[in-house]
Design an enzyme around this catalytic site. Structure first.
Site, PDB file in Angstrom:
ATOM      1  N   PHE A 121     -19.087  -0.745 -17.055  1.00 59.89           N
ATOM      2  CA  PHE A 121     -17.955  -0.671 -17.595  1.00 59.89           C
ATOM      3  C   PHE A 121     -18.878  -1.759 -18.304  1.00 59.89           C
ATOM      4  CE2 PHE A 121     -13.765  -0.983 -17.811  1.00 59.89           C
ATOM      5  CZ  PHE A 121     -13.377  -0.300 -17.186  1.00 59.89           C
ATOM      6  N   GLN A 234      -7.320  -6.826 -29.068  1.00 57.85           N
ATOM      7  CA  GLN A 234      -8.203  -5.749 -28.475  1.00 57.85           C
ATOM      8  C   GLN A 234      -7.570  -4.472 -29.044  1.00 57.85           C
ATOM      9  OE1 GLN A 234      -9.588  -5.686 -24.113  1.00 57.85           O
ATOM     10  NE2 GLN A 234     -11.496  -6.196 -25.341  1.00 57.85           N
ATOM     11  N   HIS A 236      -8.404  -1.359 -28.397  1.00 58.62           N
ATOM     12  CA  HIS A 236      -9.684  -0.606 -27.562  1.00 58.62           C
ATOM     13  C   HIS A 236     -10.517   0.908 -28.110  1.00 58.62           C
ATOM     14  CE1 HIS A 236     -10.232   2.132 -23.556  1.00 58.62           C
ATOM     15  NE2 HIS A 236     -10.591   0.886 -23.368  1.00 58.62           N
ATOM     16  N   LEU A 250      -4.309   5.453 -23.096  1.00 61.86           N
ATOM     17  CA  LEU A 250      -5.489   4.651 -22.551  1.00 61.86           C
ATOM     18  C   LEU A 250      -6.189   5.649 -22.557  1.00 61.86           C
ATOM     19  CD1 LEU A 250      -6.875   2.253 -23.167  1.00 61.86           C
ATOM     20  CD2 LEU A 250      -6.903   1.838 -20.851  1.00 61.86           C
ATOM     21  N   GLU A 253     -12.545   3.253 -19.616  1.00 66.11           N
ATOM     22  CA  GLU A 253     -13.403   3.339 -20.450  1.00 66.11           C
ATOM     23  C   GLU A 253     -14.346   3.364 -19.148  1.00 66.11           C
ATOM     24  OE1 GLU A 253     -14.106  -0.770 -22.325  1.00 66.11           O
ATOM     25  OE2 GLU A 253     -15.364  -0.844 -21.052  1.00 66.11           O
ATOM     26  N   ARG A 309     -16.068  -3.312 -26.647  1.00 68.16           N
ATOM     27  CA  ARG A 309     -14.988  -3.079 -27.038  1.00 68.16           C
ATOM     28  C   ARG A 309     -14.794  -2.840 -28.955  1.00 68.16           C
ATOM     29  NH1 ARG A 309     -10.512  -3.617 -22.198  1.00 68.16           N
ATOM     30  NH2 ARG A 309     -11.545  -1.640 -20.779  1.00 68.16           N
ATOM     31  N   HIS A 380      -5.007  -2.811 -27.859  1.00 68.20           N
ATOM     32  CA  HIS A 380      -4.595  -2.666 -25.935  1.00 68.20           C
ATOM     33  C   HIS A 380      -4.032  -4.138 -25.212  1.00 68.20           C
ATOM     34  CE1 HIS A 380      -5.820  -1.263 -22.205  1.00 68.20           C
ATOM     35  NE2 HIS A 380      -7.054  -2.344 -22.352  1.00 68.20           N
ATOM     36  N   ARG A 415     -12.205  -9.640 -24.579  1.00 70.90           N
ATOM     37  CA  ARG A 415     -12.149  -9.946 -23.312  1.00 70.90           C
ATOM     38  C   ARG A 415     -12.970  -8.783 -22.457  1.00 70.90           C
ATOM     39  NH1 ARG A 415      -9.602  -6.079 -19.421  1.00 70.90           N
ATOM     40  NH2 ARG A 415      -8.391  -5.434 -21.066  1.00 70.90           N
TER      41      ARG A 415
HETATM   42  P1  FAD Z   1       2.206  -7.347 -17.006  1.00 70.26           P
HETATM   43  O1  FAD Z   1       1.260  -6.773 -15.896  1.00 70.26           O
HETATM   44  O2  FAD Z   1       2.042  -7.154 -17.871  1.00 70.26           O
HETATM   45  O3  FAD Z   1       3.419  -7.312 -16.025  1.00 70.26           O
HETATM   46  C1  FAD Z   1       3.846  -8.439 -17.484  1.00 70.26           C
HETATM   47  C2  FAD Z   1       5.471  -9.092 -16.342  1.00 70.26           C
HETATM   48  O4  FAD Z   1       5.773  -9.876 -17.547  1.00 70.26           O
HETATM   49  C3  FAD Z   1       6.014  -7.671 -16.547  1.00 70.26           C
HETATM   50  O5  FAD Z   1       7.239  -7.996 -14.832  1.00 70.26           O
HETATM   51  C4  FAD Z   1       7.379  -7.559 -17.232  1.00 70.26           C
HETATM   52  O6  FAD Z   1       9.052  -6.713 -16.657  1.00 70.26           O
HETATM   53  C5  FAD Z   1       7.375  -9.304 -17.088  1.00 70.26           C
HETATM   54  N1  FAD Z   1       8.342  -9.865 -18.392  1.00 70.26           N
HETATM   55  C6  FAD Z   1       8.188  -9.856 -20.109  1.00 70.26           C
HETATM   56  N2  FAD Z   1       8.564 -10.524 -20.546  1.00 70.26           N
HETATM   57  C7  FAD Z   1       9.646 -10.729 -19.529  1.00 70.26           C
HETATM   58  C8  FAD Z   1      10.429 -11.207 -20.689  1.00 70.26           C
HETATM   59  N3  FAD Z   1      11.405 -11.649 -21.224  1.00 70.26           N
HETATM   60  N4  FAD Z   1      11.133 -11.451 -19.625  1.00 70.26           N
HETATM   61  C9  FAD Z   1      11.474 -11.221 -17.793  1.00 70.26           C
HETATM   62  N5  FAD Z   1      10.005 -10.746 -17.245  1.00 70.26           N
HETATM   63  C10 FAD Z   1       9.147 -10.433 -18.318  1.00 70.26           C
HETATM   64  N6  FAD Z   1      -7.895  -4.488 -16.844  1.00 70.26           N
HETATM   65  C11 FAD Z   1      -8.312  -4.753 -16.411  1.00 70.26           C
HETATM   66  O7  FAD Z   1      -8.669  -5.789 -16.033  1.00 70.26           O
HETATM   67  N7  FAD Z   1      -9.441  -2.891 -15.492  1.00 70.26           N
HETATM   68  C12 FAD Z   1      -8.897  -2.265 -16.207  1.00 70.26           C
HETATM   69  O8  FAD Z   1      -9.027  -1.414 -14.998  1.00 70.26           O
HETATM   70  C13 FAD Z   1      -7.407  -2.508 -17.058  1.00 70.26           C
HETATM   71  N8  FAD Z   1      -6.874  -0.992 -17.362  1.00 70.26           N
HETATM   72  C14 FAD Z   1      -5.906  -0.831 -18.719  1.00 70.26           C
HETATM   73  C15 FAD Z   1      -4.693   0.247 -18.423  1.00 70.26           C
HETATM   74  C16 FAD Z   1      -4.128   0.172 -18.922  1.00 70.26           C
HETATM   75  C17 FAD Z   1      -2.862   1.943 -19.813  1.00 70.26           C
HETATM   76  C18 FAD Z   1      -3.239  -0.700 -19.716  1.00 70.26           C
HETATM   77  C19 FAD Z   1      -2.077  -1.131 -20.989  1.00 70.26           C
HETATM   78  C20 FAD Z   1      -4.009  -2.009 -19.460  1.00 70.26           C
HETATM   79  C21 FAD Z   1      -5.119  -2.223 -18.926  1.00 70.26           C
HETATM   80  N9  FAD Z   1      -5.947  -3.483 -18.254  1.00 70.26           N
HETATM   81  C22 FAD Z   1      -7.783  -3.476 -17.523  1.00 70.26           C
HETATM   82  C23 FAD Z   1      -4.922  -4.268 -18.953  1.00 70.26           C
HETATM   83  C24 FAD Z   1      -4.304  -4.853 -17.725  1.00 70.26           C
HETATM   84  O9  FAD Z   1      -3.576  -4.115 -17.162  1.00 70.26           O
HETATM   85  C25 FAD Z   1      -3.314  -6.197 -18.242  1.00 70.26           C
HETATM   86  O10 FAD Z   1      -3.541  -7.090 -19.041  1.00 70.26           O
HETATM   87  C26 FAD Z   1      -2.968  -6.783 -16.977  1.00 70.26           C
HETATM   88  O11 FAD Z   1      -2.227  -6.530 -15.894  1.00 70.26           O
HETATM   89  C27 FAD Z   1      -2.066  -7.653 -17.359  1.00 70.26           C
HETATM   90  O12 FAD Z   1      -1.227  -7.929 -16.174  1.00 70.26           O
HETATM   91  P2  FAD Z   1      -0.304  -9.716 -16.382  1.00 70.26           P
HETATM   92  O13 FAD Z   1       0.286  -9.662 -15.007  1.00 70.26           O
HETATM   93  O14 FAD Z   1      -0.795 -10.880 -17.210  1.00 70.26           O
HETATM   94  O15 FAD Z   1       1.334  -8.734 -16.557  1.00 70.26           O
END
Ligand code: FAD
Length: 604
Positions: A121, A234, A236, A250, A253, A309, A380, A415
């Site tokens: 990556f 970021q 992407h 998306l 990568e 990125r 992203h 990142r």
């Molecule tokens: P999230 O998984 O975004 O969860 C947030 C939570 O907060 C959800 O449950 C939501 O409902 C809740 N929430 C938000 N606001 C409120 C509110 N006001 N009240 C109550 N609940 C709320 N990263 C990598 O390292 N490798 C990868 O291969 C990769 N691929 C990706 C592909 C895509 C398409 C995307 C979009 C991102 C990718 N990323 C990747 C980035 C990574 O997925 C995210 O940064 C990461 O999953 C974020 O996780 P999190 O637990 O911080 O939040």
């Protein structure tokens, strides 16, 4: 007076993505009574969308890898603005956290000798991303959910948190509403972990889903927490650009990691034209060398498509602006070319990139095993977020923790792919552990009844104004256009000033939103609430980007196109003043200890 349904916890986790679930599991294991609140259904968080993999120096594919290389890669990727302590803990603890996922049932792809397989990556010196095809996030969330539910956490699904509650200066819980009925909810808690993910919806073109309106950052800011690194958004490099209805989705990568190359409309592989000095020694000098790298040749260096990125996104932007783009305003990403080098390439692509194959087949009627894709940059990931202590993840508000994308520090100015999923498990685990400790060490909290009634009254105000008020969807749209056009990949002072003026006007309109209908599943109402958070986040991004008068990582200033070593000494920190104004200041980085400096030097 609106009624509140009440629950009481030691630790309240807001967000059920990877960070929230990992925090909840850890707090529960430490004996705390844990509640989890999430805006959508359990299992629908962003984490489930993660494709390419989770970064950890397991050294299964290349035995030269170890935490020191991962640490140095992360710091270099972040252009040395990272919280070094977080980068150190992350590199050291990620392998253990991946093995823990495996022990809880995650089925990663395997090497021929049965170890967890790792892929290349951008910005990672060695193949480092443990993965499950291109559906890694799905496997991760499934595993955490299964484990968490059996560990007994209580989940409040489809509930949106509206505000955090304080008892003096200490956190006391949160209040919100459920989307199904619009009933108000109160969650009293001795400690709160914010794990609400990103802010992508503040921009028009984004890979993020509807939930990512920066709620956690705005909630924390209003409660007195500091935000940091907000200028670093970021973009992407590879999102879909066509059909228009799916623009921004998306393209992992992993496509480039498996040998995919970028070409412009003239057929030129333009990434070889511009390789930053910082990466010259680590980048392939020929197409042949780049190919060998993607096929596991340890003596080859990575192709320029796997540069960081921020850089790849700017190169694509440059090609499009110079009139060398694809028909729909992107460039070409081609994985089908590998048929020239590999027998049975079609099966290989379908096996390694099953989601990408189906995504393009179903959404664009395009077979990626035979034709190139059209791709362009998409908003992203948010490197910035809530400023936390590197070890405990506590913010400057006692009892308020943050983890995952909502927290700042680990990634600095940019990142590296794969470093988010590892961030979630490493710092979700830490946040859960320290939140439980905090809850254990501190007595019960008192809820200010007047404060919760004020929150409920403000939330219901759009109903009072009715359909004659401002349309929340239009305000959201105008804000997204403003951020996309004026605070996007290429930034300049006068445009960002215009953006600030526009945000001021939009905020005034947002205070006059009106909606029709009732409180049950009312999307107009939810949008009216979300845009308040998006305003805070957008203003913070713009003010920080204006103050940082240099180009570094994800921030590119056309009026200050170079990196400035003076600016390399500071993070930008944002807080709310007593009179409610947004304050922006430079904060000197904590000095990095000599032994870690040495690690960085050794890896250069
Ligand atoms: P999230 O998984 O975004 O969860 C947030 C939570 O907060 C959800 O449950 C939501 O409902 C809740 N929430 C938000 N606001 C409120 C509110 N006001 N009240 C109550 N609940 C709320 N990263 C990598 O390292 N490798 C990868 O291969 C990769 N691929 C990706 C592909 C895509 C398409 C995307 C979009 C991102 C990718 N990323 C990747 C980035 C990574 O997925 C995210 O940064 C990461 O999953 C974020 O996780 P999190 O637990 O911080 O939040």
């Amino acid at each position: 007076m609106p009624e509140f349904q009440r629950c009481s916890y030691d630790v309240l986790v807001i967000g059920a993505g990877g960070a929230g679930l990992r925090a909840a599991i850890e707090a529960g294991a430490a004996g705390a009574k844990v509640g989890v609140v999430c805006k959508s259904l359990l299992g629908k968080a962003h984490t489930v969308m993660a494709e390419g993999g989770i970064a950890a120096a397991l050294a299964n594919v290349d035995d030269r890898d170890n935490w020191r290389v991962h640490f140095a890669d992360t710091m270099r990727g972040g252009q040395y603005l990272n919280n070094w302590r977080m980068a150190e803990l992350h590199a050291k603890e990620a392998p253990e956290c991946v093995r823990e996922l495996e022990a809880w049932g995650a089925l990663f792809d395997r090497t021929t000798d049965g170890k967890i397989l790792q892929r290349n990556f951008g910005g990672h010196r060695y193949p480092r991303l443990a993965h499950v095809g291109d559906r890694t996030g799905l496997e991760m969330i499934r595993t955490l959910q299964d484990h968490g539910i059996h560990a007994g956490m209580e989940v409040h699904m489809e509930c949106t948190v509206l505000s955090l509650l304080l008892d003096g200066n200490r956190i006391a819980g949160a209040c919100g509403y459920d989307r199904e009925r619009g009933r108000f909810q109160l969650w009293e808690a001795k400690a709160v972990v914010l794990a609400t993910g990103g802010i992508g919806r503040a921009f028009k073109v984004t890979s993020n889903s509807w939930e990512y309106t920066g709620d956690g950052l705005a909630l924390a800011y209003r409660a007195g927490a500091e935000l940091q690194d907000m200028e670093f958004v970021q973009f992407h490099p590879t999102g879909m650009v066509w059909p228009i209805s799916v623009s921004g989705i998306l393209v992992t990568e992993g496509v480039r990691g498996e040998g995919g190359i970028l070409r412009n409309s003239e057929g030129r592989r333009f990434m070889f034209d511009d390789i930053p000095d910082l990466y010259k020694e680590q980048t392939a000098h020929s197409e042949e060398e780049g190919w060998r790298y993607t096929q596991g040749d340890k003596n080859a260096r990575r192709p320029p498509e796997l540069l960081t990125r921020d850089h790849v996104a700017r190169c694509i932007n440059r090609e499009v602006k110079a009139g060398r783009g694809s028909p729909h305003g992107g460039v070409f990403l081609d994985i089908s070319w590998i048929k020239e080098r590999m027998p049975k390439s079609e099966e290989h692509i379908k096996r390694k990139l099953p989601s990408m194959y189906h995504q393009f087949k179903q959404l664009a009627d395009l077979d990626i095993t035979k034709e190139p894709m059209e791709v362009g940059p998409t908003t992203h990931y948010m490197m910035g977020g809530i400023r936390v202590d590197g070890d405990s993840q506590m913010s400057n508000v006692p009892g308020l923790f943050a983890a995952g994308e909502a927290a700042a520090g680990l990634h600095g100015a940019n990142r590296l792919g794969g470093n988010s999923l590892s961030d979630l498990v490493v710092f979700g685990r830490r946040a859960g552990r320290f939140a439980a400790e905090f809850a254990n060490a501190n007595g019960p909290v008192t809820i200010d009844e007047e404060e919760i009634q004020t929150t409920a009254t403000a939330a219901l105000a759009p109903f009072d104004r009715g359909p004659a008020g401002e349309n929340p969807y239009q305000i959201q749209y105008d804000l997204q256009e403003t951020m996309q056009d004026l605070v996007g990949i290429v930034r300049v002072e006068n445009e960002m000033q215009q953006a600030l003026d526009a945000i001021g006007q939009l905020r005034a309109r947002a205070e006059r939103t009106g909606i029709a209908g009732n409180r049950e599943y009312n999307n107009g109402w939810h949008t009216a609430i979300d845009i308040g958070n998006m305003m805070i986040v957008s203003e913070a991004i713009t003010r920080a980007a204006l103050l940082r008068k240099e180009s570094r990582g994800a921030q590119f200033r056309e009026d200050f196109p170079n990196k400035d070593s003076e600016w390399g000494k500071y993070n930008i920190v944002i807080s709310r003043s007593a009179d409610g104004e947004m304050q922006v200041e430079k904060r000197v980085l904590t000095p990095i200890p000599n032994e870690l400096k040495k690690v960085i030097e050794e890896m250069k």
